[in-house]
Motif scaffolding. Structure first.
Motif: not given
Length: 130
Positions: A25, A103, A128
């Motif tokens: 991420k 995210y 998200v």
């Protein structure tokens, strides 16, 4: 129960930024902003999650930190997940959790907040990314 910085291997006198998000991420743009933060806060540390699949991520993040002028051996700290019984309290050793943007953290953010750690995040353009 709460944990002290030294109990988890961090420097007792350091301001500790943390991101317990999955390494995938962490985008180059977000990591570069974290390195700018570390440069502005002398002696601070960035506590990152090390997972089984994160071995290459750890080396890549260390290399990128060095490229940004940050000593990865003293300023980055990698740790695995805590035991289930200590999962939330373990995070209490951090001073501020830094979120990713594409995210965001979900249950990880909730865990940090339950542990009493403030969270710095930003609104994204997708669900998200809040």
């Amino acid at each position: 129960p709460a944990f002290s910085k030294t109990q988890v291997g961090l420097k007792a006198d350091a301001f500790v930024f943390a991101s317990f998000n999955q390494p995938n991420k962490i985008t180059p743009r977000v990591f570069a902003s974290w390195m700018r933060i570390l440069r502005r806060v002398p002696g601070s540390q960035l506590w990152l999650l090390k997972l089984n699949e994160g071995r290459s991520a750890e080396a890549n993040l260390q290399r990128e930190a060095a490229r940004h002028g940050i000593d990865p051996h003293t300023r980055l700290y990698f740790t695995g997940s805590a035991d289930l019984r200590d999962h939330v309290g373990y995070k209490s050793a951090a001073d501020l959790m830094l979120d990713t943007d594409v995210y965001n953290a979900h249950s990880t953010a909730a865990d940090a907040l339950f542990a009493g750690v403030p969270l710095l995040t930003m609104a994204g353009t997708r669900m998200v990314g809040r």
